[in-house]
Design an enzyme around this catalytic site. Structure first.
Site: not given
Ligand code: GLN
Length: 206
Positions: A91, A180, A182
């Protein structure tokens, strides 16, 4: 018993988890479930320890990028990844690695992908699905204000799509997921990362 213990010790992998912000504890638990040793990188001197791989967790990529710079860790992390340290970004971690970022700033810029930040808009801020991950099978995918990969370049390999979008990819020593793994119970993506490390070590030794 003793032999088992020795064998286990011999292959215990040490994985550093960037623990400046975000969902790092869940990665540590996942690694421990798989018999790897996890430790946290919170400041520059934590990088003096030896480790086989690095996880960049989810969270807020802009905040993590700023903290990495403020704590004087940015250059070393970038150099070590470019120097083939195995890295797994989830992410926000995916955004940190992307060479191009839409709706945001590039950070470490080590991986040949273009990430679109906050790509699903407000309504679809968080969702769960199940999709095929190359070489693993169908896995659960939890997305939280996630990016997706708008484009891959060079030798980056696409590993998973959800709907129309690329959500996992690999380029040599770098693995990224927009979701995610995890946060679900399925350990297969982390296992894939540990296998990636084992394979790269084998290549160096061989
Ligand atoms: N929106 C977050 C970002 O731009 C990422 C979201 C997340 O890691 N769950 O860094």
């Amino acid at each position: 018993m003793e032999t088992d213990k020795a064998a286990k010790q011999e292959e215990t992998m040490k994985i550093a988890v960037l623990a400046l912000q975000g969902a790092f504890i869940e990665h540590e638990r996942m690694l421990e479930r798989l018999g790897a040793e996890a430790f946290e990188i919170r400041q520059k001197k934590d990088m003096e320890r030896e480790f086989d791989g690095l996880i960049l967790p989810g969270g807020e990529s802009t905040v993590m990028g700023k903290l990495m710079r403020d704590l004087g860790m940015f250059e070393e992390l970038k150099n070590r990844i470019e120097d083939s340290l195995p890295v797994f970004g989830t992410c926000a971690g995916l955004i940190l690695l992307a060479k191009e970022v839409e709706q945001g700033k590039t950070q470490l810029a080590t991986m040949s992908i273009r990430a679109r930040r906050n790509a699903y808009g407000r309504q679809l801020g968080s969702f769960h699905t199940e999709e095929e991950f190359s070489g693993i099978g169908v896995i659960p995918m939890t997305f939280i204000r996630a990016p997706y990969i708008a484009e891959v370049f060079d030798d980056t390999e696409i590993l998973a799509r959800a709907g129309d979008h690329i959500v996992a990819a690999r380029q040599k020593n770098q693995l990224v997921c927009a979701f995610h793994p995890e946060l679900d119970q399925d350990t297969r993506v982390h296992r894939y990362f540990l296998e990636m490390i084992r394979a790269s070590k084998g290549m160096i030794a061989g």
